[in-house]
Design a protein around this motif. Structure first.
Motif, PDB file in Angstrom:
ATOM      1  N   ASP A 134       0.827  -1.215   0.000  1.00  0.00           N
ATOM      2  CA  ASP A 134       0.000   0.000   0.000  1.00  0.00           C
ATOM      3  C   ASP A 134       0.861   1.265   0.000  1.00  0.00           C
ATOM      4  OD1 ASP A 134      -2.637  -0.988  -0.139  1.00  0.00           O
ATOM      5  OD2 ASP A 134      -2.530  -1.607   1.964  1.00  0.00           O
ATOM      6  N   LEU A 135       1.999   1.204   0.671  1.00  0.00           N
ATOM      7  CA  LEU A 135       2.910   2.361   0.618  1.00  0.00           C
ATOM      8  C   LEU A 135       3.505   2.487  -0.785  1.00  0.00           C
ATOM      9  CD1 LEU A 135       4.895   2.288   4.002  1.00  0.00           C
ATOM     10  CD2 LEU A 135       2.811   3.560   3.426  1.00  0.00           C
ATOM     11  N   ALA A 136       3.842   1.340  -1.388  1.00  0.00           N
ATOM     12  CA  ALA A 136       4.362   1.374  -2.764  1.00  0.00           C
ATOM     13  C   ALA A 136       3.337   2.032  -3.678  1.00  0.00           C
ATOM     14  CB  ALA A 136       4.675  -0.039  -3.254  1.00  0.00           C
ATOM     15  N   ALA A 137       2.080   1.697  -3.475  1.00  0.00           N
ATOM     16  CA  ALA A 137       1.027   2.227  -4.343  1.00  0.00           C
ATOM     17  C   ALA A 137       0.826   3.731  -4.170  1.00  0.00           C
ATOM     18  CB  ALA A 137      -0.282   1.493  -4.075  1.00  0.00           C
ATOM     19  N   MET A 138       1.362   4.301  -3.095  1.00  0.00           N
ATOM     20  CA  MET A 138       1.289   5.748  -2.879  1.00  0.00           C
ATOM     21  C   MET A 138       2.591   6.447  -3.268  1.00  0.00           C
ATOM     22  SD  MET A 138      -1.738   6.060  -1.806  1.00  0.00           S
ATOM     23  CE  MET A 138      -1.754   7.826  -1.472  1.00  0.00           C
ATOM     24  N   GLY A 139       3.620   5.660  -3.514  1.00  0.00           N
ATOM     25  CA  GLY A 139       4.934   6.243  -3.796  1.00  0.00           C
ATOM     26  C   GLY A 139       5.682   6.630  -2.529  1.00  0.00           C
ATOM     27  N   ALA A 140       5.260   6.069  -1.389  1.00  0.00           N
ATOM     28  CA  ALA A 140       5.863   6.454  -0.103  1.00  0.00           C
ATOM     29  C   ALA A 140       7.069   5.583   0.215  1.00  0.00           C
ATOM     30  CB  ALA A 140       4.842   6.340   1.018  1.00  0.00           C
ATOM     31  N   SER A 141       7.947   6.156   1.010  1.00  0.00           N
ATOM     32  CA  SER A 141       9.158   5.455   1.417  1.00  0.00           C
ATOM     33  C   SER A 141       8.943   4.917   2.841  1.00  0.00           C
ATOM     34  CB  SER A 141      10.277   6.494   1.356  1.00  0.00           C
ATOM     35  OG  SER A 141      11.413   5.992   1.914  1.00  0.00           O
ATOM     36  N   PRO A 142       8.967   3.582   3.025  1.00  0.00           N
ATOM     37  CA  PRO A 142       8.608   2.982   4.310  1.00  0.00           C
ATOM     38  C   PRO A 142       9.546   3.405   5.431  1.00  0.00           C
ATOM     39  CG  PRO A 142       8.829   1.299   2.599  1.00  0.00           C
ATOM     40  CD  PRO A 142       9.349   2.573   2.023  1.00  0.00           C
ATOM     41  N   SER A 143       8.999   3.645   6.628  1.00  0.00           N
ATOM     42  CA  SER A 143       9.854   4.010   7.754  1.00  0.00           C
ATOM     43  C   SER A 143       9.630   3.103   8.968  1.00  0.00           C
ATOM     44  CB  SER A 143       9.649   5.473   8.124  1.00  0.00           C
ATOM     45  OG  SER A 143       8.292   5.694   8.464  1.00  0.00           O
ATOM     46  N   HIS A 144       8.402   2.998   9.433  1.00  0.00           N
ATOM     47  CA  HIS A 144       8.127   2.236  10.656  1.00  0.00           C
ATOM     48  C   HIS A 144       6.899   1.361  10.475  1.00  0.00           C
ATOM     49  CE1 HIS A 144      10.079   6.077  11.835  1.00  0.00           C
ATOM     50  NE2 HIS A 144      10.812   5.248  12.568  1.00  0.00           N
ATOM     51  N   PHE A 145       6.718   0.393  11.385  1.00  0.00           N
ATOM     52  CA  PHE A 145       5.446  -0.337  11.400  1.00  0.00           C
ATOM     53  C   PHE A 145       5.096  -0.794  12.800  1.00  0.00           C
ATOM     54  CE2 PHE A 145       6.410  -5.038  11.432  1.00  0.00           C
ATOM     55  CZ  PHE A 145       7.798  -4.996  11.337  1.00  0.00           C
ATOM     56  N   THR A 146       3.799  -1.046  12.995  1.00  0.00           N
ATOM     57  CA  THR A 146       3.341  -1.669  14.239  1.00  0.00           C
ATOM     58  C   THR A 146       2.668  -2.982  13.877  1.00  0.00           C
ATOM     59  OG1 THR A 146       1.226  -0.486  14.190  1.00  0.00           O
ATOM     60  CG2 THR A 146       3.003   0.540  15.439  1.00  0.00           C
ATOM     61  N   LEU A 147       2.605  -3.865  14.863  1.00  0.00           N
ATOM     62  CA  LEU A 147       2.135  -5.225  14.634  1.00  0.00           C
ATOM     63  C   LEU A 147       1.116  -5.592  15.704  1.00  0.00           C
ATOM     64  CD1 LEU A 147       2.601  -8.180  13.490  1.00  0.00           C
ATOM     65  CD2 LEU A 147       4.315  -8.408  15.294  1.00  0.00           C
ATOM     66  N   ALA A 148      -0.120  -5.886  15.297  1.00  0.00           N
ATOM     67  CA  ALA A 148      -1.101  -6.410  16.253  1.00  0.00           C
ATOM     68  C   ALA A 148      -1.296  -7.877  15.923  1.00  0.00           C
ATOM     69  CB  ALA A 148      -2.408  -5.635  16.147  1.00  0.00           C
ATOM     70  N   ILE A 149      -0.971  -8.723  16.873  1.00  0.00           N
ATOM     71  CA  ILE A 149      -1.011 -10.151  16.601  1.00  0.00           C
ATOM     72  C   ILE A 149      -1.965 -10.845  17.574  1.00  0.00           C
ATOM     73  CG2 ILE A 149       1.197 -10.436  17.869  1.00  0.00           C
ATOM     74  CD1 ILE A 149       1.784 -12.776  15.944  1.00  0.00           C
ATOM     75  N   THR A 150      -2.888 -11.627  17.012  1.00  0.00           N
ATOM     76  CA  THR A 150      -3.802 -12.429  17.831  1.00  0.00           C
ATOM     77  C   THR A 150      -3.435 -13.881  17.609  1.00  0.00           C
ATOM     78  OG1 THR A 150      -5.501 -10.758  17.459  1.00  0.00           O
ATOM     79  CG2 THR A 150      -6.236 -12.876  18.332  1.00  0.00           C
ATOM     80  N   LEU A 151      -3.096 -14.557  18.710  1.00  0.00           N
ATOM     81  CA  LEU A 151      -2.554 -15.914  18.625  1.00  0.00           C
ATOM     82  C   LEU A 151      -3.419 -16.886  19.426  1.00  0.00           C
ATOM     83  CD1 LEU A 151       1.177 -15.116  19.497  1.00  0.00           C
ATOM     84  CD2 LEU A 151       0.362 -15.993  17.303  1.00  0.00           C
ATOM     85  N   PRO A 152      -3.667 -18.069  18.876  1.00  0.00           N
ATOM     86  CA  PRO A 152      -4.416 -19.062  19.647  1.00  0.00           C
ATOM     87  C   PRO A 152      -3.599 -19.588  20.837  1.00  0.00           C
ATOM     88  CG  PRO A 152      -3.813 -19.933  17.483  1.00  0.00           C
ATOM     89  CD  PRO A 152      -3.357 -18.515  17.519  1.00  0.00           C
TER      90      PRO A 152
END
Ligand code: ADP
Ligand code: MG
Length: 317
Positions: free
Chosen positions: A78-96
């Protein structure tokens, strides 16, 4: 021996709080209630979140390393599709549950893709429940530039990166238990999307508009047509198809290329002048598949073979 399981905080510390080197735009990372990130001068923050759910976006018992690369890869796309340069991310993980071997494989693949694309994990959330992963990505855009969906101009060429239909074919052969000579290649296209960050950065300021292909070319082209209020003409015989896909599915590779999602290639619109001036190494990564016209916002398919399955997109007829 029972498999090792961990509590929430041990789990976060052991698997997700790995990076220790300082990062210029990160004032505060994992460990507090929220992260604090500085936006560089003259930049805009571009952000997007994507969720993948077991049984919906990937099959049950899919390898953890591939769940990780699909989750982060689709978000970065989705960032590629905007032409943006990736910097950070957050992760929400739900695990059994919190099986260590599973988490080790997941986290290693996630972190290695993150370092390949230069994005730093700065926070997240960990909960118990049916397996689902949300990744929110952040990136930078120059103040006045982006590749928006609503910026296609009549007369633009439509160009697409890579090849289409591979990921859908890979998933299809996995689910059908088919093991043909191209299975590994096609399944890798599903398991490990390679978001077109660099190509999009190179096209920023040259292309007019872009959308990443997550739902299939027809659906995503329709989004582009509607947002921009233009008609798009796509020449089906021009669609880029890998030799692996054509070999594995000689009957219906065109319909897979038209309607198969999950490749995370990018569809760009670019003026004919800008296309003609584009360096050869960029042109080589792209295929011209059509053009935009003034007119009712819809997608027209040209050169559609009567054998091509069109059920999935009859609303375009
Ligand atoms: P809070 O209860 O205040 O929301 P949490 O206990 O959920 O905080 O999380 C503690 C810290 O660990 C926070 O900084 C959070 O961003 C981080 N964190 C939690 N889960 C993850 C994860 N899966 N990946 C990365 N960071 C995480
Ligand atoms: Mg929390």
């Amino acid at each position: 021996m029972p498999e090792e399981r961990l509590g929430e905080f041990d789990l976060i510390d052991r698997f997700f709080n790995r990076a220790s080197d300082p990062e210029p735009f990160l004032d505060l990372g994992i460990g507090d209630d929220a992260a604090i990130v500085r936006v560089p001068e003259n930049k805009r923050l571009c952000l997007s979140v994507d969720t993948v759910v077991e049984g919906v976006h990937f099959p049950k018992d899919f390898p953890p390393e591939h769940i990780a690369t699909r989750a982060l890869g689709s978000a970065l796309s989705d960032l590629a599709a905007m032409g943006a340069s990736p910097s950070h991310f957050t992760l929400a993980i739900t695990l059994p549950d919190s099986r260590v071997a599973w988490l080790e494989a997941f986290a290693s693949a996630l972190m290695s893709m993150a370092s390949e694309y230069g994005v730093r994990l700065v926070g997240g959330d960990t909960t118990r429940g049916p397996l689902a992963i949300s990744v929110q990505v952040h990136g930078w855009l120059p103040e006045e530039q982006s590749l928006r969906r609503d910026a296609v101009k009549p007369g633009d060429l439509l160009v697409v990166s890579g090849t289409l239909g591979d990921a859908a074919a890979g998933l299809r052969s996995l689910e059908a238990g088919q093991d043909h000579g191209n299975h590994e290649f096609l399944l890798d296209r599903f398991s490990c999307p390679r978001p077109r960050i660099e190509l999009s950065l190179a096209l920023l300021g040259l292309a007019n508009a872009a959308i990443d292909i997550s739902d299939g070319l027809m659906k995503d082209a329709e989004h582009l047509a509607l947002s921009s209020g233009v008609q798009l003409v796509i020449e089906v015989p021009a669609l880029p198809v890998s030799s692996g896909l054509a070999e594995a599915y000689p009957e219906d590779f065109s319909s897979l290329a038209l309607s198969g999602g999950d490749d995370y290639e990018v569809l760009y619109s670019i003026s004919r002048e800008a296309w003609a001036m584009l360096p050869a190494d960029l042109q080589a990564q792209l295929t011209v598949i059509g053009h935009a016209l003034e007119g009712e916002p819809l997608v027209q398919l040209v050169g559609l073979d009567s054998t091509i399955e069109t059920k999935g997109f009859q609303h375009f007829e």
